[in-house]
Design a protein around this motif. Sequence first.
Motif, PDB file in Angstrom:
ATOM      1  N   LEU A  93      13.492  -1.150   1.649  1.00 52.65           N
ATOM      2  CA  LEU A  93      14.381  -2.343   1.845  1.00 52.65           C
ATOM      3  C   LEU A  93      13.777  -3.518   2.580  1.00 52.65           C
ATOM      4  N   LEU A  94      14.073  -4.485   1.782  1.00 53.00           N
ATOM      5  CA  LEU A  94      13.668  -5.976   2.534  1.00 53.00           C
ATOM      6  C   LEU A  94      14.606  -6.570   3.159  1.00 53.00           C
ATOM      7  N   GLY A  95      14.465  -6.501   4.378  1.00 52.79           N
ATOM      8  CA  GLY A  95      16.038  -7.101   5.173  1.00 52.79           C
ATOM      9  C   GLY A  95      15.834  -8.446   5.578  1.00 52.79           C
ATOM     10  N   PHE A 146      15.233  -3.529  13.746  1.00 54.00           N
ATOM     11  CA  PHE A 146      14.188  -3.288  14.485  1.00 54.00           C
ATOM     12  C   PHE A 146      12.814  -2.538  13.901  1.00 54.00           C
ATOM     13  N   SER A 147      12.959  -1.874  12.847  1.00 49.71           N
ATOM     14  CA  SER A 147      12.042  -0.990  12.196  1.00 49.71           C
ATOM     15  C   SER A 147      11.050  -2.014  11.545  1.00 49.71           C
ATOM     16  N   SER A 148       9.836  -1.819  11.641  1.00 46.43           N
ATOM     17  CA  SER A 148       8.737  -2.264  10.634  1.00 46.43           C
ATOM     18  C   SER A 148       8.655  -2.097   9.200  1.00 46.43           C
ATOM     19  N   GLN A 149       9.100  -0.721   9.110  1.00 53.73           N
ATOM     20  CA  GLN A 149       9.302  -0.244   7.906  1.00 53.73           C
ATOM     21  C   GLN A 149      10.703   0.461   7.334  1.00 53.73           C
ATOM     22  N   HIS A 190       0.835  -1.244  -0.039  1.00 56.62           N
ATOM     23  CA  HIS A 190      -0.063   0.003   0.140  1.00 56.62           C
ATOM     24  C   HIS A 190       0.970   1.272  -0.014  1.00 56.62           C
ATOM     25  N   LEU A 191       1.687   1.032   0.932  1.00 52.70           N
ATOM     26  CA  LEU A 191       2.705   2.408   0.962  1.00 52.70           C
ATOM     27  C   LEU A 191       3.378   2.622  -0.441  1.00 52.70           C
TER      28      LEU A 191
END
Length: 327
Positions: free
Chosen positions: A26-28, A98-101, A6-7
Amino acid sequence: MNNLDHLVSLECLQCGNVSSPTTFFLLGFSKAYKAQVTLCLGFLLIYLVTLLGNLLIMTLICLDSHLHSPMYYFLGHLSFLDICYSSVTLPKILKDTFSSQKTISFVGCITQIYFFLCFGGSECVLLTAMAYDRYLAICHPLHYTTLMNKKICFCLVVVSWMSGSFSSLIQAFIIANLPFCGSNVIDHLFCEVPFLLKASCSPNTHFDKLVSYALAGTIAMGSFILILVSYIHIIRAVLLRRAGRQKAFATCTSHLTVVSLFFGAGAITYLMPHSSLSKDVHEVLALLYAVVTPMMNPVIYSLRNSEVKGAIRKALHRGALEQRVSA
């Protein structure tokens, strides 16, 4: 993943069908909490070792007069480069753990690419300068002080920085002008040229990739060939000697180990076909090249170099004496 999509769609609507997005996603690594904690602690430990180890090398070179020689002048700059190199990616990876986005602005992404390539390219050329220094010291010992004076050392360091800066500036400019009409998701831990080229919808992606890889390859392969030629001459000169072979080889061991680690990790990361490797393997290889190598350089030079170990012992002895006097 639905929130992310969505973002992404909102970002793409804001930037238009064919333009540069304002933000990349970024996909970590794994989103599991325990895995994130373990990864964060591991990255933090690596970063602290990198900072402290390279700062120790730089401090010893500044304080110990026995280390005021061209070889250690280059080593001091190498340690500074390693601190800068790891600082381009590791703090952001730690924050994103630790970030969700896991987001990075378009300008931030291009800036990260520029400095990552700049420090990496500069290190390639600096390692070549160090190989040339060993070549002069072993193959032309009588003329060494004349051929490798302070002015020459300074010029070689400037050339290494300028080479990395020029090449990275062109590559960053190419990436900055690419259109991104599809998803602005980067399936990686940080911004790297191959992943930005993959995300772009430019019809000239193959040409952009060719130019980018040609610039990076010229510095990397050119440096590697010059290092190889230097060590061919060094080995031939040492083998012709009847005495002092072990000492001559000992002065090159640390540098050879660093060169093997740096160029070996880079070759595995960028020369192996991406389609044959999983996402996790790509990320591990990227971390090996961008994170582990800067950490290992001070360890290699402190463990395998007798002069550096001697400087560490003297510094510890001096510190112990000062504590006794103050007590």
